[in-house]
Motif scaffolding. Structure first.
Motif, PDB file in Angstrom:
ATOM      1  N   MET A   1       6.321  -8.156  72.716  1.00 12.20           N
ATOM      2  CA  MET A   1       7.372  -8.155  71.972  1.00 12.20           C
ATOM      3  C   MET A   1       8.106  -6.710  72.030  1.00 12.20           C
ATOM      4  O   MET A   1       7.641  -5.744  72.074  1.00 12.20           O
ATOM      5  CB  MET A   1       7.216  -8.430  70.516  1.00 12.20           C
ATOM      6  CG  MET A   1       8.333  -8.592  69.787  1.00 12.20           C
ATOM      7  SD  MET A   1       7.715  -8.793  68.009  1.00 12.20           S
ATOM      8  CE  MET A   1       6.507  -9.939  67.889  1.00 12.20           C
ATOM      9  N   LYS A   2       9.343  -6.848  72.210  1.00 12.38           N
ATOM     10  CA  LYS A   2      10.131  -5.655  72.480  1.00 12.38           C
ATOM     11  C   LYS A   2      10.651  -5.027  71.397  1.00 12.38           C
ATOM     12  O   LYS A   2      11.169  -5.796  70.260  1.00 12.38           O
ATOM     13  CB  LYS A   2      11.422  -5.620  73.388  1.00 12.38           C
ATOM     14  CG  LYS A   2      11.920  -4.408  74.074  1.00 12.38           C
ATOM     15  CD  LYS A   2      13.011  -4.646  75.155  1.00 12.38           C
ATOM     16  CE  LYS A   2      13.623  -3.437  75.567  1.00 12.38           C
ATOM     17  NZ  LYS A   2      14.639  -3.711  76.537  1.00 12.38           N
ATOM     18  N   THR A   3      10.742  -3.591  71.219  1.00 12.44           N
ATOM     19  CA  THR A   3      11.171  -2.975  70.033  1.00 12.44           C
ATOM     20  C   THR A   3      12.493  -2.481  70.097  1.00 12.44           C
ATOM     21  O   THR A   3      12.790  -1.736  71.202  1.00 12.44           O
ATOM     22  CB  THR A   3      10.395  -1.911  69.491  1.00 12.44           C
ATOM     23  OG1 THR A   3       8.917  -2.295  69.258  1.00 12.44           O
ATOM     24  CG2 THR A   3      10.851  -1.074  68.332  1.00 12.44           C
ATOM     25  N   ILE A   4      13.474  -2.878  69.484  1.00 12.14           N
ATOM     26  CA  ILE A   4      14.716  -2.416  69.674  1.00 12.14           C
ATOM     27  C   ILE A   4      15.421  -2.059  68.481  1.00 12.14           C
ATOM     28  O   ILE A   4      15.000  -1.765  67.451  1.00 12.14           O
ATOM     29  CB  ILE A   4      15.702  -3.916  70.285  1.00 12.14           C
ATOM     30  CG1 ILE A   4      15.745  -4.764  69.105  1.00 12.14           C
ATOM     31  CG2 ILE A   4      15.179  -4.674  71.291  1.00 12.14           C
ATOM     32  CD1 ILE A   4      16.857  -6.006  69.157  1.00 12.14           C
ATOM     33  N   HIS A  12      19.987  -9.272  73.346  1.00 12.01           N
ATOM     34  CA  HIS A  12      18.385 -10.113  73.356  1.00 12.01           C
ATOM     35  C   HIS A  12      18.540 -11.281  72.515  1.00 12.01           C
ATOM     36  O   HIS A  12      17.825 -11.728  71.948  1.00 12.01           O
ATOM     37  CB  HIS A  12      17.536  -9.132  72.654  1.00 12.01           C
ATOM     38  CG  HIS A  12      17.258  -7.717  73.331  1.00 12.01           C
ATOM     39  ND1 HIS A  12      16.375  -7.689  74.240  1.00 12.01           N
ATOM     40  CD2 HIS A  12      17.740  -6.513  73.350  1.00 12.01           C
ATOM     41  CE1 HIS A  12      16.222  -6.420  74.830  1.00 12.01           C
ATOM     42  NE2 HIS A  12      17.099  -5.716  74.035  1.00 12.01           N
ATOM     43  N   VAL A  17      12.061 -10.098  68.646  1.00 18.01           N
ATOM     44  CA  VAL A  17      12.130  -8.584  68.770  1.00 18.01           C
ATOM     45  C   VAL A  17      11.519  -8.097  67.432  1.00 18.01           C
ATOM     46  O   VAL A  17      11.339  -8.650  66.562  1.00 18.01           O
ATOM     47  CB  VAL A  17      13.490  -8.158  69.047  1.00 18.01           C
ATOM     48  CG1 VAL A  17      14.118  -8.777  70.342  1.00 18.01           C
ATOM     49  CG2 VAL A  17      14.240  -8.284  68.029  1.00 18.01           C
ATOM     50  N   ARG A  18      11.104  -6.800  67.724  1.00 16.52           N
ATOM     51  CA  ARG A  18      10.861  -5.969  66.649  1.00 16.52           C
ATOM     52  C   ARG A  18      11.661  -4.920  66.202  1.00 16.52           C
ATOM     53  O   ARG A  18      12.256  -4.141  67.129  1.00 16.52           O
ATOM     54  CB  ARG A  18       9.480  -5.633  66.896  1.00 16.52           C
ATOM     55  CG  ARG A  18       8.560  -4.637  65.529  1.00 16.52           C
ATOM     56  CD  ARG A  18       7.286  -4.264  65.974  1.00 16.52           C
ATOM     57  NE  ARG A  18       6.380  -3.709  65.167  1.00 16.52           N
ATOM     58  CZ  ARG A  18       6.456  -2.517  65.052  1.00 16.52           C
ATOM     59  NH1 ARG A  18       6.876  -1.450  65.770  1.00 16.52           N
ATOM     60  NH2 ARG A  18       5.657  -1.727  63.811  1.00 16.52           N
ATOM     61  N   MET A  19      11.909  -4.436  65.199  1.00 20.50           N
ATOM     62  CA  MET A  19      12.866  -3.308  64.685  1.00 20.50           C
ATOM     63  C   MET A  19      12.341  -2.800  63.388  1.00 20.50           C
ATOM     64  O   MET A  19      11.780  -3.522  62.584  1.00 20.50           O
ATOM     65  CB  MET A  19      14.231  -3.574  64.633  1.00 20.50           C
ATOM     66  CG  MET A  19      14.740  -4.588  63.631  1.00 20.50           C
ATOM     67  SD  MET A  19      16.523  -4.843  63.750  1.00 20.50           S
ATOM     68  CE  MET A  19      16.640  -5.878  65.135  1.00 20.50           C
ATOM     69  N   GLY A  20      12.735  -1.484  63.399  1.00 20.95           N
ATOM     70  CA  GLY A  20      12.490  -0.492  62.038  1.00 20.95           C
ATOM     71  C   GLY A  20      13.807  -0.459  61.528  1.00 20.95           C
ATOM     72  O   GLY A  20      14.823  -0.385  62.013  1.00 20.95           O
ATOM     73  N   ASP A  39      19.822   0.224  60.502  1.00 17.12           N
ATOM     74  CA  ASP A  39      18.847   1.147  61.137  1.00 17.12           C
ATOM     75  C   ASP A  39      19.417   2.446  61.688  1.00 17.12           C
ATOM     76  O   ASP A  39      18.517   3.233  62.570  1.00 17.12           O
ATOM     77  CB  ASP A  39      18.175   0.491  62.256  1.00 17.12           C
ATOM     78  CG  ASP A  39      18.802   0.012  63.488  1.00 17.12           C
ATOM     79  OD1 ASP A  39      20.226   0.347  63.401  1.00 17.12           O
ATOM     80  OD2 ASP A  39      18.513  -0.351  64.466  1.00 17.12           O
ATOM     81  N   TYR A  71       9.256  -2.571  58.981  1.00 18.30           N
ATOM     82  CA  TYR A  71       9.381  -3.038  60.295  1.00 18.30           C
ATOM     83  C   TYR A  71       9.507  -4.616  60.275  1.00 18.30           C
ATOM     84  O   TYR A  71       8.894  -5.229  59.269  1.00 18.30           O
ATOM     85  CB  TYR A  71       7.810  -2.853  61.004  1.00 18.30           C
ATOM     86  CG  TYR A  71       7.608  -1.362  61.364  1.00 18.30           C
ATOM     87  CD1 TYR A  71       8.728  -0.758  62.235  1.00 18.30           C
ATOM     88  CD2 TYR A  71       6.804  -0.665  60.913  1.00 18.30           C
ATOM     89  CE1 TYR A  71       8.451   0.545  62.734  1.00 18.30           C
ATOM     90  CE2 TYR A  71       6.360   0.590  61.274  1.00 18.30           C
ATOM     91  CZ  TYR A  71       7.209   1.190  62.066  1.00 18.30           C
ATOM     92  OH  TYR A  71       7.164   2.598  62.450  1.00 18.30           O
ATOM     93  N   THR A  73      10.283  -8.309  62.342  1.00 20.83           N
ATOM     94  CA  THR A  73      10.243  -9.157  63.558  1.00 20.83           C
ATOM     95  C   THR A  73      10.975 -10.476  63.285  1.00 20.83           C
ATOM     96  O   THR A  73      11.168 -10.872  62.220  1.00 20.83           O
ATOM     97  CB  THR A  73       8.908  -9.411  63.993  1.00 20.83           C
ATOM     98  OG1 THR A  73       8.116 -10.142  62.915  1.00 20.83           O
ATOM     99  CG2 THR A  73       8.072  -8.064  64.413  1.00 20.83           C
TER     100      THR A  73
END
Length: 431
Positions: A1-4, A12, A17-20, A39, A71, A73
């Motif tokens: 899984m990509k963090t964006i 995407h 995806v995962r993001m903060g 973010d 975080y 997803t």
């Protein structure tokens, strides 16, 4: 899984995806929770559907408090109803730090309260948009000057004298000497232009001016180009091309931010060079016709006068050739008149006032020496500057653009205090 990051979501679509992020706001019903996430790069809505997410995740989403960090997803999907165009179908939430009793709630707050909490107010959608526009203006500034052969030079912030011969300076001790916070890097930029041809600076300047108007800050940022072998008329062309470039760059790259601020972009779309030019003499005559009997030839213009003139134009307007008595010592006299100088102030439309002041500079040694004496300036403090017109002097011109007023005009905000991250005002040094 990509963090964006949020601004990367269009690349995407359909991916998980995962993001903060921080929770800017939320609303929920018995079946769906809508999380307004930010973010730093942007804002997006996260959607938590109880039937798909399950009881535990839905309860977590409903229990989140404003400005909680987390975080998250989820799947990136198209959302044609939002100006951003995408949303996140949330599949997981990991709380980093729950925020309790966040002081800036979605309700209305007074200006002083918001200024006391400026460190938090910056997180709001409007302030985020203004700061993004400010950043784009800075980026476009570097782009324009580098494309046109200018070299970036950094003048000192601590100086031993006033560039404009005024007393509105912040004094400090420099070991056993007197020093001042710079109100302009211009004189040093003239020295740099004699070495490097075309130069520009970008840095903080300070004015100990006890003003409380919506156009004034105590600490502000200036872009100050200087150009060797350039006369006044050529400098005006550079100024209008620069301003037009910056405006068009913001229109192209900050569409979401301008929309968030409710800016009428049709007015900005008209900003193309050339700009209209009127003389100081004509400006005085115009103001008298408009009923401004308080202003006489030889007076400087105040905010109401500048606004009245600007209202007659859709574009920024140059007011040219001011009386010699109200301008600094270094300005080149008009070749055909001894009572005015080769200078111009650029007045922004819509009541935002002067955003640029510029002139051709004196390059005659004897005349510069005479002007320093007439202004009763300390000759020893200006000896180095006088030498610029002694050794290989050439015609040269320059100008200074106030960043915060320009940000205010382009973004459409009323007060310059919203255009700088941490404003310094007459009564404010906190936070």
């Amino acid at each position: 899984m990509k963090t964006i990051m949020i601004h990367e979501m269009p690349d995407h679509e359909g991916e998980t995806v995962r993001m903060g992020a921080w929770l800017a706001n939320k609303r929920s019903s018995g079946k769906i929770a809508f999380l307004q996430l930010r973010d730093g790069s942007g804002f997006v809505q996260g959607v938590v559907v109880k039937e798909d997410a399950g009881e535990e995740l839905f309860a977590t989403a409903k229990g989140l408090t404003q400005e909680t960090s987390l975080y998250v997803t989820g799947e990136v999907t198209v959302d044609e109803r939002s100006s951003f165009g995408y949303e996140l179908q949330v599949k997981g939430i990991e709380v980093i730090k729950a925020a309790e009793d966040y002081p800036i709630t979605p309700k209305e707050h007074g200006t002083e309260f918001l200024m006391d909490h400026r460190h938090l107010w910056l997180r709001s959608r409007k302030q985020h948009a203004v700061m993004k526009i400010r950043d784009e203006i800075i980026r476009a500034t570097y782009e324009f000057f580098h494309m046109n052969g200018f070299i970036k030079i950094d003048p000192p912030i601590l100086t031993g004298s006033s560039p404009e011969g005024t007393s509105e300076l912040f004094h400090t001790k420099y070991f056993d000497e007197d020093a001042y916070l710079s109100q302009s890097g211009q004189l040093y930029m003239e020295a740099a232009a004699m070495a490097l041809g075309k130069v520009f600076s970008f840095g903080p300047t300070f004015r100990a001016e006890k003003s409380k108007t919506r156009r004034h800050l105590i600490e502000f940022w200036m872009i100050e180009p200087e150009m060797a072998f350039v006369e006044h008329a050529q400098s005006l062309e550079v100024q209008e091309q620069y301003v037009a470039h910056v405006v068009q760059s913001v229109l192209q790259n900050c569409k979401l931010e301008l929309e968030r601020l409710g800016r009428d972009t049709s007015k900005l779309e008209k900003i193309q060079a050339p700009f209209p030019r009127i003389s100081y003499d004509d400006a005085i005559e115009f103001l008298h016709k408009e009923g401004f009997d308080d202003i006489q030839w030889g007076d400087d213009f105040g905010a109401p006068h500048e606004s009245a003139i600007a209202e007659s134009y859709d574009l920024p307007v140059f007011i040219m050739n001011y009386p010699i008595g109200i301008k600094p010592f270094y300005m080149q006299p008009h070749p055909d008149r001894d009572d005015v100088v080769l200078c111009a102030d650029l007045i922004a439309p819509e009541g935002y006032g002067e955003i640029i002041g510029g002139s051709e500079r004196i390059h005659d040694y004897e005349l510069m020496k005479q002007r320093i004496e007439e202004h009763q300036l300390d000759a020893s403090a200006y000896e180095w500057y006088l030498e610029l017109s002694k050794y290989g002097a050439v015609p040269h011109s320059g100008f200074g653009l106030g960043l915060e007023r320009t940000v205010a005009w382009i973004s459409g905000v009323e007060h310059v205090r919203e255009t700088i991250p941490f404003p310094r005002l007459l009564n404010r040094l906190y936070p």
